[in-house]
Design a protein around this motif. Sequence first.
Motif: not given
Length: 213
Positions: A119-130
Amino acid sequence: MLGVLGYLVKWHYAWFMESKIPPVGLIAVGCGLAFPAEINITNTTDLPEGFEVNVNVRYSPEQARYVLHSLAITGTGPMSEVNGTVLRTLPVHRYLQEATSNLYFWNLDDELFSSKPAEHVLVENAEYFIKQGPSPETLAVVVQIYRIAEILNLKTALHVQKSFGIPYATAGSWIARAKAQRLFPSEESIMADQERLIEQIPKIVEAFNPGGK
């Protein structure tokens, strides 16, 4: 449609506790993920004193999400009566949410077989994907996050938005692209994941029970 997934990986007890987590009763749900096939909880806080509810929630391959399978209310006192007044107090949807709020899922591609709170999934390296935008790599993660939300009966687009930390409109656009490109799991891919899961059972058991302890 996915009734062929009825052969589950079964042992004895079918959901995860945070301490020693036995990898039992798992079922592949697509996107390289495996979730508990069945969850049992007991609730006494949402009822009048003297009653308890035993709830059974199961993953439905046909509906591709968790559903409430059974609910049993029991009087815990010698004079407890289960009547219409008591039944009207049952917050059925809340029981479904409670049962699926602390689950851990397995990533079949994770060689360490580590569990992650669903329930608490945070994407690692979100900035990379963005920065990449809706590339094939980004959309693969979008589909995985979407499936987790779908399985748990959460708002899918909102879950993608929060996981990536992106605007809601962007999350909706990425989901639409993934659907247009047919990146969501098929029956065949889920069956393949189930086979992989079966093959990994010895490693998963060893990871949480070293030496068979």
